[in-house]
Scaffold this motif. Structure first.
Motif, short mmCIF file in Angstrom:
data_model
loop_
_atom_site.label_atom_id
_atom_site.label_comp_id
_atom_site.label_asym_id
_atom_site.label_seq_id
_atom_site.Cartn_x
_atom_site.Cartn_y
_atom_site.Cartn_z
N SER A 66 0.82 -1.25 0.02
CA SER A 66 -0.04 0.17 0.06
C SER A 66 0.87 1.39 -0.02
N SER A 67 2.06 1.11 -0.09
CA SER A 67 3.15 2.35 -0.09
C SER A 67 3.21 2.86 -1.28
N ASP A 68 3.79 4.05 -1.52
CA ASP A 68 3.91 4.66 -2.90
C ASP A 68 5.05 4.06 -3.68
N GLU A 69 5.19 4.33 -4.99
CA GLU A 69 6.14 3.42 -5.87
C GLU A 69 7.33 3.58 -5.63
N GLU A 70 7.74 4.82 -4.88
CA GLU A 70 9.03 5.17 -4.44
C GLU A 70 9.62 3.99 -3.32
N VAL A 71 8.52 3.97 -2.52
CA VAL A 71 8.75 3.29 -1.23
C VAL A 71 9.01 1.61 -1.45
N LYS A 72 7.99 1.38 -2.25
CA LYS A 72 7.88 -0.02 -2.93
C LYS A 72 9.33 -0.47 -3.62
N THR A 73 9.62 0.30 -4.60
CA THR A 73 10.91 0.26 -5.26
C THR A 73 12.26 0.27 -4.12
N GLU A 74 12.20 1.13 -3.22
CA GLU A 74 13.46 1.01 -2.35
C GLU A 74 13.31 -0.09 -1.53
N MET A 75 12.19 -0.56 -0.80
CA MET A 75 12.19 -1.82 -0.29
C MET A 75 12.48 -3.12 -1.00
N ALA A 76 12.00 -3.31 -2.30
CA ALA A 76 12.34 -4.36 -3.26
C ALA A 76 13.74 -4.35 -3.39
N GLU A 77 14.58 -3.17 -3.65
CA GLU A 77 15.89 -3.09 -3.92
C GLU A 77 16.74 -3.62 -2.39
N LYS A 78 16.12 -2.99 -1.41
CA LYS A 78 16.76 -3.73 -0.07
C LYS A 78 16.66 -5.02 0.20
N ALA A 79 15.43 -5.52 -0.07
CA ALA A 79 15.25 -7.18 -0.01
C ALA A 79 16.07 -7.92 -0.79
N ILE A 80 16.26 -7.31 -2.12
CA ILE A 80 17.26 -8.01 -3.12
C ILE A 80 18.61 -8.11 -2.59
N ASP A 81 19.03 -6.95 -2.06
CA ASP A 81 20.18 -6.91 -1.29
C ASP A 81 20.61 -8.03 -0.10
N VAL A 82 19.58 -7.89 0.53
CA VAL A 82 19.51 -9.00 1.81
C VAL A 82 19.71 -10.19 1.23
N THR A 83 18.99 -10.74 0.23
CA THR A 83 18.61 -11.99 -0.19
C THR A 83 20.13 -12.20 -0.80
N ARG A 84 20.77 -11.34 -1.81
CA ARG A 84 22.05 -11.51 -2.32
C ARG A 84 23.08 -11.71 -1.25
N ALA A 85 23.03 -11.07 -0.27
CA ALA A 85 23.98 -11.11 0.79
C ALA A 85 23.85 -12.63 1.47
N PHE A 86 22.70 -12.86 1.94
CA PHE A 86 22.49 -14.38 2.53
C PHE A 86 22.81 -15.30 1.69
N ASN A 87 22.43 -15.24 0.56
CA ASN A 87 22.80 -16.34 -0.40
C ASN A 87 24.17 -16.63 -0.44
#
Length: 103
Positions: A66-87
């Motif tokens: 329900s967040s705006d597009e900018e927040v969605k994009t930022e959170m998706a980027e952070k989730a990608i970084d976290v997943t890449r780091a853990f992998n």
């Protein structure tokens, strides 16, 4: 706007994510920094997994629908970084190879 060839449709923020990934690779932020742990081979896999889960609860895109597009994009980027780091550092062999790359 960038388009995903597999999905055959434009994806909002994909260009931004690509630019961020390219700029992040030139910085000295490591996968250890992303997960908030010391760069060490002796990190407990259970501790790394716990850090990963805690961060994903915060950043997972489903929590920000329900967040705006900018927040969605930022959170998706952070989730990608976290997943890449853990992998990369969640597996002891990958962690060892990554530590060698950092040196």
């Amino acid at each position: 706007m960038w388009a995903c060839l597999l999905l055959r449709r434009p994806i909002a923020g994909l260009g931004t994510m690509l630019q961020r990934h390219l700029s992040m690779s030139s910085k000295s932020i490591t996968h250890f920094d992303v997960l908030g742990v010391e760069p060490s081979f002796t990190q407990s896999t259970a501790d790394l997994k716990s850090k990963y889960k805690k961060l994903m609860v915060e950043f997972h895109p489903d929590r920000h629908v329900s967040s705006d597009e900018e927040v969605k994009t930022e959170m998706a980027e952070k989730a990608i970084d976290v997943t890449r780091a853990f992998n990369t550092i969640g597996d002891p062999l990958s962690r060892a190879l990554y530590l060698l790359e950092l040196r």
